[in-house]
Design an enzyme around this catalytic site. Structure first.
Site, short mmCIF file in Angstrom:
data_model
loop_
_atom_site.label_atom_id
_atom_site.label_comp_id
_atom_site.label_asym_id
_atom_site.label_seq_id
_atom_site.Cartn_x
_atom_site.Cartn_y
_atom_site.Cartn_z
N PHE A 159 -0.52 9.31 -7.84
CA PHE A 159 -0.56 7.92 -7.55
C PHE A 159 -0.80 6.94 -8.38
O PHE A 159 -1.50 7.23 -9.43
CB PHE A 159 -1.16 7.91 -6.09
CG PHE A 159 -0.43 8.89 -4.80
CD1 PHE A 159 0.98 9.15 -4.97
CD2 PHE A 159 -1.26 9.20 -3.97
CE1 PHE A 159 1.12 9.98 -3.95
CE2 PHE A 159 -0.80 10.04 -3.18
CZ PHE A 159 0.62 10.38 -3.12
N TRP B 169 2.41 1.56 -3.29
CA TRP B 169 1.26 2.05 -4.38
C TRP B 169 1.04 3.61 -4.31
O TRP B 169 0.82 4.06 -5.54
CB TRP B 169 -0.26 1.37 -3.70
CG TRP B 169 -1.11 1.85 -4.69
CD1 TRP B 169 -1.79 1.02 -5.94
CD2 TRP B 169 -2.06 2.90 -4.60
NE1 TRP B 169 -2.83 1.76 -6.18
CE2 TRP B 169 -3.02 3.04 -5.82
CE3 TRP B 169 -2.21 4.09 -3.63
CZ2 TRP B 169 -3.81 3.85 -6.08
CZ3 TRP B 169 -3.04 5.03 -4.03
CH2 TRP B 169 -4.08 4.89 -5.07
N HIS B 170 1.61 4.29 -3.19
CA HIS B 170 1.26 5.61 -3.32
C HIS B 170 2.30 6.11 -3.94
O HIS B 170 2.32 7.51 -4.29
CB HIS B 170 1.29 6.31 -1.87
CG HIS B 170 0.06 5.93 -1.18
ND1 HIS B 170 -0.55 4.82 -0.63
CD2 HIS B 170 -1.11 6.55 -1.16
CE1 HIS B 170 -1.72 5.02 -0.27
NE2 HIS B 170 -2.23 6.08 -0.55
N GLY B 171 3.66 5.70 -4.07
CA GLY B 171 4.78 6.38 -4.79
C GLY B 171 5.99 5.73 -4.85
O GLY B 171 6.15 4.90 -3.78
N SER C 219 0.79 -1.31 0.06
CA SER C 219 0.10 -0.16 -0.09
C SER C 219 0.99 1.14 0.02
O SER C 219 0.56 2.04 -0.71
CB SER C 219 -1.07 -0.02 1.29
OG SER C 219 -1.63 1.29 1.41
#
Lengths: 355, 474
Positions: free
Chosen positions: B474, B325-327, B322
């Site tokens: 993102f 996933w954001h960066g 997770s």
């Protein structure tokens, strides 16, 4: 579906009326404060403790562009002995600049006060440029609205000013207003400001230097294109046409009153028209600048006289020169000052020799 | 096209008018129209990246049909693998290629090997993480037999590209969203008005609060080495508010916009800062993503039913993925790791599902214990945000150290002007926390209308040159 469209239309119309009334109050009472205003306090402290004979009050187009040491040297070489301090503060436009000028006059009396001529920025304009609403000053807000109205094109007037213009007129002619000094001037946390602006030298800091050092509050640089500068150049040439721009009697009266007020204190106020102003600002300011006495104004904005101020080589971004550009502008200002102070051919020769 | 722009206002008005007044009777034409305008909406940023959406749609449309047709398990698995490889391949290449190359080079250099690995300057396509996850969920659901493969390509392509939620979610499941493209849509007066209200609330959060917080947050995080502990604390809290208002604001606008067109999107936020522990926070924050990870990663890995150690491993995997996933940055990985560590005690004590209701349910004022738990959760979430916001791990660590040990408690009033707006936000949300989104609900319709007028007017007054939505990256 049609009921929805009808109701949405009615709501939009009702909202327009509501916003018109709300703007009447808000525009009329709110002044905005530049985020960098603590710098103004630091500069006031600096000139209070020293005896500067020439002060320069303006926005970032002073703070970033005028090197006091260089100006001192150039003027000294031409036989004028001045100690110079740059009191420019990013975002400090009228009417906040007018208030600041008054405070400068309270703490010190230099021989020369150079002031950047500019039109008052609207509340929304200032909000977008990163300022915050801090003080509520009805007379100044009214004056700002009147000047904006006087210089705006007719098609924009209603949408931009709404009821605020009528409220400003009401205040001007009857003294009836809604708010008066509800907050007042305040600047806090000077220690934080000292830390943040500690790299300023004689009140001057070019944008390149600030970016290189990584200190200060400069944002991301937005590179400018030559075609944008060409556009600015054309706009700056157009201002010399007699039919460009509308004269604001309120702004003219304000400038004339300031000249007289400062003169009465034994000081000379000189308005400076800087390069890189926006089109609407120029259209508002130049007709007034044109009407000011010759001894009280310096024009550094002419693209014919200073083509380098509109070239990429000397640009930092759309509104500002880089460090090299600021050096050129400082020299140009010193030359113009020399001409104003000793208008002889001899001084010109001396100044040119020192370039 | 950014939601906060005049182009979008014009675009939406035009789409709304044509969609209902001209094409209202034909579902096929409506879907085709939605597909075209969605591509225009996305192409407004960079038309070249449209090819990625088309590619992703084509692959999953074909894979879906094949998954249904194939009888053998092996063939189904191969087809699913094609879908996964295509979508995740796109994501890995465009989003993580540079990160993996740089990290590998750094690791090699750390062990004394000279690394000269190839790097590419790849532009990140807007919203790629959102629509790839959306298409992935379709393929997986068809593979699992939860959903029938879609044979109407216009409906399917419109589902993938539906413009309100295309670039920043909510990440819609095909099981919930795709069927809405297949049934006739009739204009509903009440839901359209609800949509407008939700959009107004979203714009307020984004324009009046998030964009203004952003300016101060940028300044504080840029100059943190010179600022006092109080200012740094303010910076963290403002960032917490900024990211919440930015992202949930986008979701509100997207949901409202979809409602205007007769669609119902899933909720993406449910007042996350009123959570009493981190588990509850994740049930309320970016719900469409956390449930996606739960259904397509956590449970397939064994969830919490395969023993304590497996559960712990799964929790860490989900939070780390997770974060990533954001960066593509180690700061996001550490951010995920912190959340995993905060979640761990709840998992070990089996109390991760102890706060399923709303805080202070049925009461106006919470108990002291509830207040303490909400504030402590907010505080630890804020500390984790430091890693999320900082450009490097070193910056985040230095920021936190200075926050706790600078010994300076000065504060600049210049940074406090937005506090009344933030207080209004939280008080209003607290009062409305049982509703899907905050609405004025006075007894008098006139007062409600006045409330919305004030909300919109405040938004316009505090509008600045708007920054793009954080979650677009993102």
């Amino acid at each position: 579906m049609f009921r929805f469209l009808k109701n949405v239309t009615l709501i939009v119309l009702a909202y327009a009326a509501f916003a018109f009334c709300a703007s009447t109050i808000l525009y009329h009472c709110g002044l905005v404060t530049p985020r960098d205003e603590p710098l103004a306090e630091l500069k006031l402290q600096a000139v209070q403790d020293n005896d500067y004979s020439m002060l320069m009050v303006g926005s970032s187009r002073f703070y970033r562009h005028l090197d006091p040491e260089l100006i001192e040297d150039k003027l000294g070489a031409a036989g004028h002995d001045f100690s110079v301090y740059n009191m420019g503060v990013p975002g400090l436009w009228p009417p906040r600049q007018d208030k600041f000028l008054e405070r400068v006059e309270e703490v010190t009396t230099p021989k020369i006060l150079l002031v950047e001529i500019n039109k008052p920025k609207s509340l929304i304009g200032n909000m977008r440029s990163g300022s915050v609403i801090r003080s509520v000053d009805l007379p100044a807000a009214s004056e700002a609205i009147l000047i904006s109205k006087e210089t705006a094109s007719d098609t924009r007037t209603f949408l931009e000013f709404g009821g605020s213009y009528f409220a400003a007129l009401l205040y001007k002619y009857s003294g009836i207003g809604l708010f008066r000094y509800a907050l007042g001037d305040e600047t806090d946390n000077i220690e934080l400001a000292k830390n943040r602006f500690r790299h300023s030298e004689h009140g001057y800091l070019s944008l390149d230097r600030e970016q290189k050092t990584g200190l200060g509050s400069v944002g991301e640089q937005k590179p400018v294109k030559q075609q944008e500068l060409d556009k600015q150049r054309i706009e700056n040439l157009e201002k010399y046409n007699a039919d460009q721009g509308r004269l604001s009697p309120t702004l003219l009266a304000k400038c004339q009153a300031a000249i007289e007020r400062v003169d009465a204190q034994g000081c000379r106020l000189i308005y400076v028209l800087t390069p890189r102003m926006g089109k609407s600002d120029l259209a508002a300011v130049y007709p007034v600048f044109d009407k000011l006495p010759v001894a009280h104004k310096i024009d550094l904005s002419s693209p014919n006289e200073y083509p380098e101020f509109y070239s990429l080589r000397y640009s930092f971004d759309k509104g500002h020169l880089n460090e090299d550009g600021s050096q050129l502008m400082s020299i140009a200002l010193a030359e113009k000052l020399d001409q104003l102070l000793t208008p002889t051919a001899e001084s010109q020769t001396k100044m040119s020799a020192t370039r | 096209m950014n939601f906060v722009s005049f182009e979008f206002a014009f675009f939406l008005t035009l789409v709304f008018g044509v969609y209902w007044l001209v094409l209202g009777k034909s579902i096929k034409l409506q879907n085709l129209f939605l597909l075209v305008v969605s591509y225009i909406f996305y192409g407004w940023w960079d038309w070249r990246f449209l090819s990625l959406i088309v590619f992703s749609s084509v692959v999953d449309f074909i894979c879906g049909i094949l998954l249904e047709r194939f009888e053998s398990k092996f063939a189904k698995r191969c087809t699913l693998a094609v879908s996964l490889a295509s979508n995740l391949g796109l994501l890995l290449f465009f989003k993580y290629f540079g990160f993996f190359v740089e990290s590998t080079a750094e690791a090699l250099e750390f062990f004394g090997f000279a690394a000269n690995l190839p790097t590419l300057n790849i532009l990140l396509p807007v919203g790629i993480s959102f629509y790839t996850f959306q298409t992935l969920s379709y393929s997986i659901d068809v593979y699992r037999g939860k959903l029938k493969a879609e044979t109407n390509w216009i409906a399917f392509f419109a589902y993938v590209a539906f413009f309100p939620q295309l670039v920043a979610g909510p990440i819609e499941r095909a099981t919930n969203f795709l069927p809405q493209f297949l049934v006739p849509r009739t204009f509903n007066y009440d839901s359209a008005f609800e949509g407008i209200k939700q959009m107004a609330w979203g714009f307020f959060k984004k324009v009046a609060i998030a964009d203004n917080c952003a300016v101060m947050v940028d300044e504080i995080f840029k100059n943190y080495e010179q600022l006092s502990s109080t200012m740094l604390l303010l910076g963290v809290v403002y960032f917490a508010v900024q990211i919440y208002c930015d992202f949930s604001g986008y979701s509100d606008i997207a949901i409202g916009c979809a409602a205007l067109l007769g669609f119902k999107l899933c909720a993406n936020f449910r007042y996350p800062y009123f959570s009493r522990d981190v588990a509850e926070f994740w049930r309320r924050w970016h719900i469409s993503l956390s449930t996606w990870f739960r259904d397509y990663l956590y449970i397939p890995l064994g969830g919490s039913r395969a023993g304590k150690w497996t559960s712990i491993r799964n929790v860490f995997i989900v939070f780390l993925v997770s974060g990533l996933w954001h960066g593509a940055n180690w700061t996001f990985v550490v951010w995920g790791l912190i959340h995993a560590l905060m979640f761990l005690p709840l998992l070990l004590t089996s109390s991760n599902r102890s706060n399923l209701d709303d805080v202070a349910y049925g009461k106006m004022v919470p108990s002291l214990s509830e207040i303490a738990r909400v504030f402590s959760t907010f505080f630890v979430v804020c500390l984790a945000w430091v890693f999320f916001r900082s450009p490097t791990l070193a910056d985040a660590t230095a920021y936190l150290i200075r926050l706790f040990v600078s010994g300076d408690f000065g504060i600049s009033v210049d940074y406090l002007w937005i506090v009344p707006l933030i207080l209004f936000l939280f008080i209003f949300e607290w009062l409305c926390r049982s509703k899907p989104f905050p609405t004025f609900s006075f007894n008098s319709p006139g007062l409600n209308l006045m409330g919305y007028f004030l909300l919109v007017y405040t938004t316009s007054v505090f509008c600045r040159q708007t920054a793009t939505f954080i979650y677009f990256q993102f």
